[in-house]
Write an enzyme that holds these catalytic residues in place. Structure first.
Site, PDB file in Angstrom:
ATOM      1  N   CYS A  32       0.837  -1.211   0.000  1.00 44.35           N
ATOM      2  CA  CYS A  32       0.000   0.000   0.000  1.00 44.35           C
ATOM      3  C   CYS A  32       0.870   1.260   0.000  1.00 44.35           C
ATOM      4  O   CYS A  32       0.484   2.288  -0.551  1.00 44.35           O
ATOM      5  CB  CYS A  32      -0.951   0.006   1.187  1.00 44.35           C
ATOM      6  SG  CYS A  32      -0.106  -0.123   2.782  1.00 44.35           S
ATOM      7  N   HIS A 311      -1.456   1.400   7.414  1.00 39.47           N
ATOM      8  CA  HIS A 311      -1.881   1.294   6.022  1.00 39.47           C
ATOM      9  C   HIS A 311      -1.718   2.666   5.378  1.00 39.47           C
ATOM     10  O   HIS A 311      -1.693   3.680   6.068  1.00 39.47           O
ATOM     11  CB  HIS A 311      -3.360   0.861   6.032  1.00 39.47           C
ATOM     12  CG  HIS A 311      -3.945   0.601   4.681  1.00 39.47           C
ATOM     13  ND1 HIS A 311      -3.353  -0.234   3.768  1.00 39.47           N
ATOM     14  CD2 HIS A 311      -5.086   1.086   4.099  1.00 39.47           C
ATOM     15  CE1 HIS A 311      -4.109  -0.258   2.675  1.00 39.47           C
ATOM     16  NE2 HIS A 311      -5.156   0.545   2.846  1.00 39.47           N
TER      17      HIS A 311
END
Length: 369
Positions: A32, A311
């Site tokens: 990510c 994330h």
């Protein structure tokens, strides 16, 4: 993502920008950090256009070995030439090349998006410089009489230091800082220039980008064991030092230093501080151009309470619409939602989605919006 894709198309309706593509990127376990930066770069239009141009003028070199530049150019070309307007693409070739190139990105640990952006831009510059040097050497060996035509770009650099090549990566992202040190005894000012692709700013609770930039350029006194060696006085002297932007870049990338090493804890801690980043930024700590205007077009957001897990997602402005990219998923968001990523005014908050890397484009004369 079929449903999400059609949902995005429905949301935009006949306002869907002509020729634009909105594609999510598949996550390969922990990529990510890479996906969020790639989306920000894809919607950095001048960079994208030059990369696509590079790809179309170099695709004949089929035997050329893969490198990060060819893999990135291939990925951007793949996205921009899709028949569908929305969907998902797997940046497999790019990620494989990245891991092959740098062991830092090989593990399945949480990676830093800023480190990746820095590594990528420097790597692209290295490749372009090597290619330009190879082309120059070829030209020189094939026609020695043309040596001068292909000589150094900057004649006065001869014998001292070769003037570095200015690539299209530099033209987009590179700025120049000047570090001014004033000796408090003889008042002599020593200035040293350094180039940058992004500015890393220290942050404080309930602050703004403007105040962080002011702090970045504030005057610092060098005394006690930090005294400055003044060439004119030929000795260590107390001095004042400050950093100013001498040449602002076309694309201003601001990295908020949200991960701080805490001595007592012996580890890094994430600072969830609320730092307001405006949609339009006036840059005033420059050497000449007072109040240069910039417009925000992308934000890489770190989601999570600590530095070693979490994330990354990105917010992108494209044709006056804001979009939210979370790996495979792409959705429209309202411009007012951007402020929910400023950070938290309280130390402990349930909101852990904080702006981490900001991308601003100069609104200067002659620049594309």
């Amino acid at each position: 993502m079929g449903a999400a894709g059609s949902k995005l198309e429905k949301a935009l309706g006949d306002q869907f920008p002509e020729g634009e593509r909105y594609f999510g990127l598949e996550n390969f376990g922990n990529t990510c950090y890479c996906n969020s930066v790639l989306q920000a770069l894809y919607f950095c239009v001048p960079f994208r256009e030059q990369l696509l141009e590079y790809y179309s003028s170099n695709k004949n070199g089929v035997d050329a070995e893969d490198n990060l530049l060819t893999c990135l150019a291939d990925l951007f070309t793949q996205i921009s030439s899709q028949k569908k307007k929305t969907g998902v693409i797997a940046p497999k070739r790019f990620v494989q090349r990245l891991k092959k190139q740098n062991e830092l990105f090989r593990s399945y640990m949480h990676q830093d998006a800023h480190e990746f952006l820095n590594f990528l831009l420097n790597e692209l510059v290295d490749i372009l410089e090597k290619e330009a040097q190879a082309a120059k050497n070829d030209a020189e060996t094939s026609s020695p009489s043309e040596k001068t035509a292909n000589g150094p770009r900057n004649p006065q650099a001869n014998g001292v230091k070769k003037e570095p090549l200015v690539t299209w990566v530099h033209k987009n992202f590179q700025g120049i800082l000047t570090n001014e040190t004033r000796c408090l005894r003889c008042e002599t000012v020593t200035a040293r220039d350094e180039t940058f692709f992004d500015l890393s700013l220290d942050i404080e609770q309930n602050s703004s980008i403007t105040s962080c930039l002011k702090n970045f350029s504030s005057t610092e006194t060098l005394n006690a064991e930090d005294k400055f060696f003044c060439d004119k006085c030929c000795s260590l002297q107390e001095a004042q030092k400050r950093m100013k932007i001498k040449k602002p870049p076309h694309i201003l990338v601001i990295h908020l230093k949200r991960f701080k090493y805490i001595e007592q804890l012996g580890r890094y801690k994430k600072l969830s501080y609320r730092v307001v980043f405006p949609l339009e930024l006036k840059l005033s700590n420059t050497v000449e151009d007072a109040d240069l205007e910039y417009s925000l077009f992308a934000v890489v957001v770190h989601v999570g309470s600590g530095p070693n897990h979490g994330h990354y997602v990105s917010l992108v402005k494209s044709h006056n619409h804001w979009l939210f990219f979370d790996d495979e998923n792409v959705e429209m968001i309202d411009e007012s939602a951007v402020q929910t990523f400023f950070g938290s005014a309280q130390e402990f908050s349930s909101n852990t989605d904080h702006g981490y890397i900001l991308f601003y484009e100069s609104l200067g004369a002659g620049n594309k919006s």
